[in-house]
Every structure is written in C-alpha cells, then in structure tokens.
Design an enzyme around this catalytic site. Sequence first.
Site, PDB file in Angstrom:
ATOM      1  N   ASP A 171     -13.660  -2.569  -0.029  1.00  6.82           N
ATOM      2  CA  ASP A 171     -13.428  -1.828   1.220  1.00  6.82           C
ATOM      3  C   ASP A 171     -14.330  -0.593   1.279  1.00  6.82           C
ATOM      4  O   ASP A 171     -15.452  -0.633   0.763  1.00  6.82           O
ATOM      5  CB  ASP A 171     -11.935  -1.444   1.282  1.00  6.82           C
ATOM      6  CG  ASP A 171     -11.414  -1.421   2.703  1.00  6.82           C
ATOM      7  OD1 ASP A 171     -11.807  -0.508   3.444  1.00  6.82           O
ATOM      8  OD2 ASP A 171     -10.615  -2.309   3.070  1.00  6.82           O
ATOM      9  N   HIS A 239     -10.143   3.859   5.413  1.00  6.31           N
ATOM     10  CA  HIS A 239      -9.589   2.503   5.497  1.00  6.31           C
ATOM     11  C   HIS A 239      -9.235   1.945   4.128  1.00  6.31           C
ATOM     12  O   HIS A 239      -8.142   1.395   3.924  1.00  6.31           O
ATOM     13  CB  HIS A 239     -10.639   1.629   6.199  1.00  6.31           C
ATOM     14  CG  HIS A 239     -10.231   0.248   6.549  1.00  6.31           C
ATOM     15  ND1 HIS A 239     -10.368  -0.812   5.674  1.00  6.31           N
ATOM     16  CD2 HIS A 239      -9.705  -0.259   7.685  1.00  6.31           C
ATOM     17  CE1 HIS A 239      -9.944  -1.918   6.276  1.00  6.31           C
ATOM     18  NE2 HIS A 239      -9.541  -1.620   7.495  1.00  6.31           N
ATOM     19  N   ASN A 343      -9.377  -8.771  14.356  1.00  3.96           N
ATOM     20  CA  ASN A 343      -8.568  -8.062  15.357  1.00  3.96           C
ATOM     21  C   ASN A 343      -9.059  -8.270  16.777  1.00  3.96           C
ATOM     22  O   ASN A 343      -8.917  -7.394  17.619  1.00  3.96           O
ATOM     23  CB  ASN A 343      -8.582  -6.558  15.048  1.00  3.96           C
ATOM     24  CG  ASN A 343      -8.061  -6.230  13.675  1.00  3.96           C
ATOM     25  OD1 ASN A 343      -7.284  -6.993  13.096  1.00  3.96           O
ATOM     26  ND2 ASN A 343      -8.492  -5.111  13.150  1.00  3.96           N
ATOM     27  N   SER A 423      -6.215  -5.867   8.880  1.00  2.00           N
ATOM     28  CA  SER A 423      -6.536  -5.158   7.640  1.00  2.00           C
ATOM     29  C   SER A 423      -5.290  -4.653   6.940  1.00  2.00           C
ATOM     30  O   SER A 423      -5.261  -4.553   5.715  1.00  2.00           O
ATOM     31  CB  SER A 423      -7.422  -3.939   7.928  1.00  2.00           C
ATOM     32  OG  SER A 423      -8.736  -4.323   8.174  1.00  2.00           O
TER      33      SER A 423
END
Length: 486
Positions: A171, A239, A343, A423
């Site tokens: 990530d 994130h 998404n 996520s």
Amino acid sequence: MGNRHPRSNALSLATALVLGACAFAPAYAGGKANLASLEDGSRSFGRFVVTYRSGTAPRRDAAALERSLGNAASALGLNTLQRLRRTATGSDVVVSPRPLSRAEATALLHTIAADPNVESVENDMRMVPYWTPNDSRFREQFGFGSGAGGIRATTAWDLARGAGTVVAVIDTGIASHSDLNGNLVGGYDFISALSGAEAQQFGAFFIAADGNARDANPADPGDWNDNPNACRTGNSSWHGTHVAGTVAAVTNNAKGVAGTAPAAKVVPVRVLGRCGGFSSDIADAITWASGGAVPGVPANPNPADVINMSLGGSAPGACPQSYKNAIVGAAQRGSIVIVAAGNDDANASTAVNSDGQPVGYTMTNCGTVISVGATTSSGGRSSFSNFGPGVDIAAPGSGILSTVNNGLRGPTTEAYKAYDGTSMATPHVAGVAALVQSVARTPLTQEQMRTLLKNTARAFPVSPGAKPIGAGIVNADAAVKAAKAL
Ligand SMILES: [Ca+2]
Ligand SMILES: [Ca+2]
Ligand SMILES: [Ca+2]
C-alpha cells in the site's frame, strides 16, 4: 464456545418446567440432576443451585432446608452445604466447604436430587464473556460484530486471534501510530526512482516523495498532490495506515480501534506514492512479500501468510503479465493473495476498456486472487463497490473506522477516521484469512482458502440483486470453526 451455555440452560429450564407440571411423577433423580451443567469448562465445582418444589418444607422453612442439605452433605462425607442466598425465582444457591472434583459434584447432584422435595439441582455454571475488546472506539466498529453488516469477529476471537501469522499490506506505507506500531514488523519501500525524462517532467522523486528510490524504510511521507497536470490533486490519504489498522490494530489496549486479526503481525510494503505506483514495483513487492527473491533487495525475514492489496487500476484494463507471474509465484510460496474489487460501481470482470474490450479491473482479473466487494453496516452492497462473477466475497467497506494521521501533507499527529472503499473491505477478509491460517493444522492453499471463505460466508441480509459481490459476507466465526475442523 459460550453459545452452548444459554442453550443448555434453556434445556434445563424446560426440564424443570416439565417436572414441575408433573407433580405426582415418581422421584427420578437422573432428570432432576442437571449433569450437563457441569460442562462449563470448570476443573472443580463448589456452587450449586437447588430448587425445592413449591410448597415443600425446605422451600418454606430454613431449618428444613438446612436438614435437607445436611443429609446430602453427610452422605458424601462433607461437613455441610451452606446456603448463600435465595434467588429471585425461589432457588437456593449453596456452596460446598471445599472444591469438588467432577465425580464428587456428579455424586452430589444425584444425592440432592434424590430428595423428593427437590425439583432440580445444577451446577452454578460459569458463563464467559464473548471476548469483546476494551478499545475505546470499538463500538463504532460495526464491521466486527454480529449485526447485519458484521463479520462475526467477536465470536471468532474466542477461538483464534491470528497469532503466529503475518499479513503483508502492499500500500502507501505506514505512518507511526501508537495503536498500530506494536503489531508492525519489518517492511520495505519498493517505489523505484523515475527515469531521467520522467524526472524532468515531474521531479526526480515525484511518486516516491521520500527523497530516494527503493529503500528499507516503508514510512509513508504522505501522498498529497498539488500538481493537476500529474493526477488528481488532494491531501495525503494515509491509506496504508488505515488498511493496516483494520488488519491488526493493537487490540484490547483500552484505546482506539481493534483489528480483525489482533494477534497477527503486519509487514508494511510501500508501493503507492504521490499519484499511485507502477505495476513493476507492485509485482516486485508481491514477490518479496511472499518470500521470493527480488534483485537488489534483501530477503523478507517475515514472509506473508496473507497479502492484502487494497489497490488496483483506476479504469478497466487487462491484468499485467508481471502481476500474473508474481501472483502465481506468491501462491506457490504459500501466500494467500486478497485484493479489492474496486470502487467504480462496475463489473470487475467484464467492464470494457477504451478499445471496447471487456477486460474488467486489475486486480480482480488477475486470475487466482481472492477479490473482495464492499458492504454497508446493514449488509447491503456499498453503492460504489465493483461487482460481477470475479468478486469472490464481500466485507464491510462503508464507514470503516481505523488508524490514520492528521497530516494534510507530511505526517503530523495520529488520528482515527472512517473511510469508505473496497480497500476497507479487503483487510477484513485478509484478517479472517490470518485467523484461519493461525488455527489450520496445515496452512490452506489459495484455492482451499477461497473455497472455505466462500462456503462459510453469511448470506447477504440485503440482496445485491443484479450486481453480485460474491458468495456472501465473510464470516470470521464460521471460517475459523471450519478451519479447526479440517
Ligand atoms: Ca524511497
Ligand atoms: Ca522510504
Ligand atoms: Ca486499540
């Protein structure tokens, strides 16, 4: 395991009611002595609940009660049985003068039950809490509970917490957070240097933003962008810190949030910087995280049982061959690869690219990955979640509270924020996979894990209708129980 207790209590209550109704039934000690009540996990026994029939002398009169208990005690060689108190429903709580073995307690129940005045007698069973962590904001984490949208983690935690497993979070890297640092191990920064031409356009460390190329420090320097010619502008997301917290925030520390696999360790692997990251770096990160060799990078001393990738293409696109190769290698080395469906409220398997080809979304279209769609607190599909036949399973992805940082650019102070996205759903499944591996006698393969997670998933309380997001909502409790039974 605690589930069994209320059920056996209900059974004994039913037995008592039946016996009470049959006032002229012959004394039947076996039925009045609730031997199942000894199955509460205790090694010794000392408290019992005796219920005398309504209207009998021991029920009315303390001296008669003492005589009845005294007879039972002396029959077993005990000095006495002391009455502690009478319950609201008219039963008597009695204690033995010393701890009794299971055999002694069994004999005592039979002896007391032999008194025709006794309606029922049982061990004063010890209930146990379903382990609910004391983290101060745990009650905001609907995703772990037993409500419509929850993954049943709270009951799974009585059986497994992920001890001994490692989850690699590929990530944006990691920001220091006191509710997460204790569960982090190792890590690496795979964001490589830009070419001369790229550097000329955007600056040498445009994506990396940490002032160097690949390095051993996976700290997230922030992924803010204020150059509209490069990509969408915005503040830093933190994130990777959010995703890592959902996997394994420090749990039961009376602070902040809990994680899905509280005893697992997270290896933060940095691949996303300002404006994202390159597939070539991400492919190397997959290989490294799973324990494979990457030229110029020291081996990962903490090979991942599970790899979480809450990332993917921002538009439909065929899966890069570099990913396919890396994912096959990771699976061969025993890492379970779990990815976000995306998404865009689009079909992750067949969405068309700019050439009109039905290519779907990377990573879902990368073959053997386990792809995760997102659900809301009521268990419906999150309106943004990608869907389609390539999505294997769903997990909570709307309003997920986890660890982040307050910095708009670089890191400042630690914080907690609720984010939305597949996520956020993905690390719930990665955490469950870690719980499963921690109790499996032999670690499951990628395909065995996919099958187990799908077979144990909970039916959607709200049908996703024409936009399917897999077999159901991941069920930590059922998955762990199935893994233990393998
Ligand atoms: Ca770097
Ligand atoms: Ca770095
Ligand atoms: Ca915590």
